[in-house]
Design an enzyme around this catalytic site. Structure first.
Site, PDB file in Angstrom:
ATOM      1  N   TYR A  50       0.943  -1.115   0.093  1.00 18.67           N
ATOM      2  CA  TYR A  50      -0.070   0.110   0.064  1.00 18.67           C
ATOM      3  C   TYR A  50       0.782   1.129  -0.011  1.00 18.67           C
ATOM      4  O   TYR A  50       0.279   2.448   0.104  1.00 18.67           O
ATOM      5  CB  TYR A  50      -0.958   0.006   1.110  1.00 18.67           C
ATOM      6  CG  TYR A  50      -1.847  -1.132   1.346  1.00 18.67           C
ATOM      7  CD1 TYR A  50      -2.162  -1.966   0.354  1.00 18.67           C
ATOM      8  CD2 TYR A  50      -2.662  -1.294   2.571  1.00 18.67           C
ATOM      9  CE1 TYR A  50      -2.957  -3.138   0.581  1.00 18.67           C
ATOM     10  CE2 TYR A  50      -3.486  -2.476   2.740  1.00 18.67           C
ATOM     11  CZ  TYR A  50      -3.708  -3.166   1.701  1.00 18.67           C
ATOM     12  OH  TYR A  50      -4.713  -4.287   1.612  1.00 18.67           O
ATOM     13  N   HIS A 108       0.369 -11.594   2.295  1.00 21.55           N
ATOM     14  CA  HIS A 108      -0.513 -10.889   1.548  1.00 21.55           C
ATOM     15  C   HIS A 108      -1.344 -11.566   0.477  1.00 21.55           C
ATOM     16  O   HIS A 108      -2.571 -11.596   0.385  1.00 21.55           O
ATOM     17  CB  HIS A 108       0.095  -9.586   0.868  1.00 21.55           C
ATOM     18  CG  HIS A 108      -0.981  -8.530   0.544  1.00 21.55           C
ATOM     19  ND1 HIS A 108      -0.290  -7.288   0.256  1.00 21.55           N
ATOM     20  CD2 HIS A 108      -2.161  -8.374   0.186  1.00 21.55           C
ATOM     21  CE1 HIS A 108      -1.400  -6.578   0.042  1.00 21.55           C
ATOM     22  NE2 HIS A 108      -2.578  -7.274   0.081  1.00 21.55           N
TER      23      HIS A 108
END
Ligand SMILES: NC(=O)c1ccc[n+]([C@@H]2O[C@H](COP(=O)([O-])OP(=O)(O)OC[C@H]3O[C@@H](n4cnc5c(N)ncnc54)[C@H](OP(=O)(O)O)[C@@H]3O)[C@@H](O)[C@H]2O)c1
Length: 278
Positions: A50, A108
């Protein structure tokens, strides 16, 4: 009203609703995360990919809330699945966040085409033993991916963060997680681009309980035993999304919302068997 908590299989606990931070970056991103903390969020969800761990760390310091009153979760990117890379990656996350431990760290995506997620998992197990990460988990793992890492390490993830919203209610994966004692966390809990706010069961429940459609969907998540991490840059919506503990949905209301699920309900690119997150 305080936020209830879920106890995880490692004895730690997480608030029943957290705050999603993608794609909040820069000064606006810091302000949005500070606002979320001020509005009562105590679990922040970030990720290396991110590119906002620095902003999240800055927001924590600016908020003035004590470190041990907040829980910070980040995620290991696909390019760092090799054991040594994973160890280095988590140290990098801690450095960017300005923290000396993470409350939760997730693999992730499994990136099965690379086939190194079990190695990544071994690294997280070791980092937990060293105390750098309090709880460890995965994201976007299927039943087969979970079976593989549990088989290879004997360690079951505490959390599996998966896409979950009314158009993709994940009936099967929720059952798999539950059977294994893994808490389901919901990404894109409101459905993001195709927020199903106007669907009749959502609108009807909102009218019946005097709440917004967003609150109905987040309450549905809680009724399912899932932990949603809605993102909003808007302070009023941040408050609204956390204010879901003053009413309850009936079993019929929950079932009607779950029935909005459809085979093509997954958001674009969200298939764990084919998605490659580097
Ligand atoms: N593990 C993974 O692979 C993965 C993948 C995707 C996302 N995530 C995580 O999940 C978090 C949440 O997912 P998401 O951001 O994709 O989707 P989401 O939380 O379902 O939806 C966010 C969108 O809904 C709007 N919104 C928020 N609250 C609202 C409300 N009460 N009424 C109306 N609109 C509202 C937001 O706009 P405003 O900001 O303008 O309010 C934003 O556009 C991410 O931030 C990230 O942390 C993880």
């Amino acid at each position: 009203m305080g936020i209830p908590t879920y106890t995880l299989n490692d004895g730690t606990s997480l608030p029943a609703v957290g705050f999603g931070t993608y794609p909040l970056t820069g000064e606006d991103g810091v302000s949005a995360v500070v606002s979320a903390i001020e509005n009562g969020y105590r679990l922040l969800d970030t990720a290396v990919n991110y590119r906002n761990e620095t902003e999240v760390g800055e927001a924590i310091r600016r908020s003035g809330i004590a470190r041990d009153e907040l829980q910070v979760a980040s995620k290991l990117p696909g390019r760092d699945h090799a054991y040594d890379d994973a160890i280095r990656s988590v140290h990098g996350s801690l450095e960017r966040l300005g923290l000396d431990y993470l409350d939760l760290h997730l693999v992730h995506w499994p990136n099965p085409s690379r086939d190194r997620y079990a190695e990544a998992w071994r690294a997280l197990v070791d980092l937990r033993e060293q105390g750098l990460v309090r709880s460890i988990g995965v994201s976007n793992f299927t039943e087969a991916h979970l079976a593989r890492i549990i088989d290879e390490t004997g360690v079951t993830p505490s959390v599996n963060q998966i896409e979950l919203h009314p158009y993709f209610p994940q009936v099967q994966m929720r059952a798999v997680n539950e059977r294994l004692g893994i808490r389901t966390e919901s990404w894109s809990p409101l459905g993001k681009r195709q927020a199903p706010f106007t669907e009749p069961p959502v609108a009807a429940a909102a009218a019946a309980h005097g709440v917004t459609p967003g609150q109905v969907i987040l309450r549905w998540q809680v009724e399912l035993g899932a932990l949603p991490i809605p993102k909003s840059a808007t302070p009023a919506r941040q408050r609204e999304n956390l204010d879901v503990f003053g009413f309850a949905l009936s079993d019929d209301e929950v079932a009607a919302i779950t029935a909005l699920g459809r085979p093509d309900g997954r958001l674009f690119g969200g298939d764990p068997d084919t998605h490659e997150e580097m």
